[in-house]
Design a protein around this motif. Structure first.
Motif, PDB file in Angstrom:
ATOM      1  N   UNK A  43     -15.753  21.702  -4.795  1.00  0.00           N
ATOM      2  CA  UNK A  43     -15.961  20.311  -4.400  1.00  0.00           C
ATOM      3  C   UNK A  43     -14.613  19.602  -4.448  1.00  0.00           C
ATOM      4  N   UNK A  44     -14.301  18.870  -3.405  1.00  0.00           N
ATOM      5  CA  UNK A  44     -13.055  18.106  -3.366  1.00  0.00           C
ATOM      6  C   UNK A  44     -13.369  16.621  -3.451  1.00  0.00           C
ATOM      7  N   UNK A  45     -12.608  15.926  -4.283  1.00  0.00           N
ATOM      8  CA  UNK A  45     -12.740  14.470  -4.422  1.00  0.00           C
ATOM      9  C   UNK A  45     -11.493  13.803  -3.864  1.00  0.00           C
ATOM     10  N   UNK A  46     -11.673  12.653  -3.280  1.00  0.00           N
ATOM     11  CA  UNK A  46     -10.551  11.838  -2.824  1.00  0.00           C
ATOM     12  C   UNK A  46     -10.675  10.478  -3.498  1.00  0.00           C
ATOM     13  N   UNK A  47      -9.662  10.112  -4.262  1.00  0.00           N
ATOM     14  CA  UNK A  47      -9.666   8.867  -5.018  1.00  0.00           C
ATOM     15  C   UNK A  47      -8.693   7.907  -4.355  1.00  0.00           C
ATOM     16  N   UNK A  48      -9.217   6.892  -3.732  1.00  0.00           N
ATOM     17  CA  UNK A  48      -8.420   5.977  -2.911  1.00  0.00           C
ATOM     18  C   UNK A  48      -8.230   4.655  -3.660  1.00  0.00           C
ATOM     19  N   UNK A  49      -6.994   4.253  -3.940  1.00  0.00           N
ATOM     20  CA  UNK A  49      -6.781   2.958  -4.602  1.00  0.00           C
ATOM     21  C   UNK A  49      -7.447   1.824  -3.835  1.00  0.00           C
ATOM     22  N   UNK A  50      -8.020   0.910  -4.570  1.00  0.00           N
ATOM     23  CA  UNK A  50      -8.749  -0.206  -3.958  1.00  0.00           C
ATOM     24  C   UNK A  50      -7.856  -1.014  -3.036  1.00  0.00           C
ATOM     25  N   UNK A  51      -6.544  -0.995  -3.310  1.00  0.00           N
ATOM     26  CA  UNK A  51      -5.614  -1.772  -2.479  1.00  0.00           C
ATOM     27  C   UNK A  51      -5.543  -1.244  -1.045  1.00  0.00           C
ATOM     28  N   UNK A  52      -5.958   0.025  -0.828  1.00  0.00           N
ATOM     29  CA  UNK A  52      -5.944   0.598   0.521  1.00  0.00           C
ATOM     30  C   UNK A  52      -7.033  -0.019   1.395  1.00  0.00           C
ATOM     31  N   UNK A  53      -8.135  -0.406   0.765  1.00  0.00           N
ATOM     32  CA  UNK A  53      -9.306  -0.823   1.521  1.00  0.00           C
ATOM     33  C   UNK A  53     -10.127   0.379   1.944  1.00  0.00           C
ATOM     34  N   UNK A  54     -11.076   0.160   2.819  1.00  0.00           N
ATOM     35  CA  UNK A  54     -11.955   1.246   3.277  1.00  0.00           C
ATOM     36  C   UNK A  54     -11.318   1.979   4.453  1.00  0.00           C
TER      37      UNK A  54
END
Length: 411
Positions: free
Chosen positions: A354-365
């Motif tokens: 399983x791969x997770x991608x953790x995107x900083x909130x500052x990036x947006x959607x």
């Protein structure tokens, strides 16, 4: 304190507590130190609580005390003081018709000198000072106002003895009310049962001569925590020995990380050296130009970020068959000098992946691609992340991650 500011402060505090060097920052005041640092020490009962409008229309509470005894300070029948901290851990003293012991000082308009700061000031009360009112000596989670009929469990004398009766408490105050000592120092650590057993609290005590000898020893210690304490406190004991010890600490290269939250370094500071420079300046001594802090290298940022996420997932996957197989850096956005970075995490369980991608909130959607969005960390925390996962993520793993990281479920 705004919720977003508090959340970030707690995140940073949690990061600091993981390092021994900074865990000592939380402190309890001994009764002697409170008495020495106060301009007024009084006994009385609350007559009324009024609302006072301060800067930016912020409303503060003004407490009016009917005085029965002045232990220190000028005689008065009534005293008003301002205090407003909704995060206080002890609100028993706000009940009416009970005898209270209060420790008060006149606020400072500008705290440019560390000498003007109260013994423990871990919150931002600068707005309160603009009201030009009396405020509590200790503006922290344990306010310096004590209900005499129901003593809290965090009261200590300067020799680390817990105080459990009112007579002993008042005797100490009366004895130290006339003391010429005005400075206070951080001394030993205490872990009272009424507090979290996981957080060490320093005890703040009057700056007696015996502590000068102790800090001179600390200046030569192999422990950077003790050297920093010496560097911070020796200016309160002027003299050749103190200056010599402080100058020796200008060569200290101990580094300390300042974090914006999990995985992000803002700067690296030479904390012992910085404290020594500050102390020498307070003594009025010349100080050479020295490097007191530096930006982290790209490799330090990468390692700190990956170590932080590795540690987080070790906690999240405890007692789980899933393991972290790899951590990778993704796209980077630089904002306000911070390199916000997408983190990808590969998890394995036998043949399953399983791969997770953790995107900083500052990036947006819009940075999850075809991956499944499983939730967002508390948005009031400016260091929060959006979590995406392989579409085939197992329900049990998803539930565990949502629970551990406190993810808000997608709508």
């Amino acid at each position: 304190m705004p919720a977003k500011k508090l959340a970030c402060a707690l995140l940073v505090l949690g990061t600091f507590l993981s390092a021994k060097l900074n865990a000592r920052s939380l402190a309890l005041n001994s009764i002697e130190s409170l008495t020495c640092a106060s301009q007024i020490v009084a006994i009385g009962t609350l007559k009324e609580i009024k609302s006072v409008k301060g800067p930016d229309n912020r409303v503060f509470k003004d407490y009016v005390l009917t005085v029965s005894e002045i232990i220190k300070g000028s005689h008065a029948k009534e005293i008003s003081f301002t205090y407003d901290d909704p995060y206080s851990m002890d609100g028993k003293w706000r009940k009416p018709d009970q005898p209270l012991l209060v420790f008060l000082r006149q606020q400072q308009d500008h705290l440019t000198d560390e000498q003007d700061r109260p013994p423990t000031e871990d919150h931002d009360f600068r707005e309160t000072r603009l009201l030009k009112r009396l405020i509590l000596v200790s503006d922290n989670f344990f306010p310096s106002v004590i209900p005499l009929a129901d003593l809290p469990g965090y009261l200590y004398d300067k020799d680390k003895h817990q105080i459990s009766d009112g007579q002993t408490l008042l005797a100490i105050c009366r004895q130290w009310a006339s003391s010429p000592i005005k400075q206070t120092v951080r001394w030993v650590q205490v872990d009272p049962d009424v507090l979290s057993p996981f957080i060490p609290y320093s005890l703040i005590v009057p700056a007696e001569e015996k502590h000068r000898l102790l800090f001179l020893q600390h200046a030569k210690s192999d422990d950077p925590t003790l050297r920093q304490t010496a560097a911070e406190e020796l200016w309160k004991f002027p003299g050749d020995e103190s200056e010599t010890a402080l100058r020796s600490l200008l060569n200290d290269t101990t580094e300390s990380i300042w974090s914006l939250g999990r995985g992000y370094i803002s700067r690296i500071e030479y904390r012992v050296r910085s404290a020594a420079v500050s102390s020498l300046k307070k003594l009025g001594e010349p100080v050479p130009d020295l490097l007191l802090q530096r930006p982290p290298t790209a490799e330090e940022k990468r390692k700190y970020r990956q170590d932080a996420w590795q540690q987080s997932f070790q906690g999240a996957l405890a007692k789980q068959p899933w393991k972290v197989a790899a951590l990778r850096n993704g796209e980077v956005h630089t904002k306000d000098s911070v390199d916000w970075t997408i983190q990808e995490v590969d998890l394995t369980q036998g043949e399953d992946k399983c791969t997770l991608r953790l995107v900083p909130d500052t990036f947006g959607t819009g940075f999850g691609g075809t991956m499944k969005y499983i939730g967002r960390e508390n948005p009031s925390n400016s260091c929060s992340h959006l979590f995406y996962a392989s579409p085939s993520i197992s329900p049990d793993l998803e539930k565990k991650l949502v629970s551990y990281f406190g993810l808000e479920a997608p709508h």
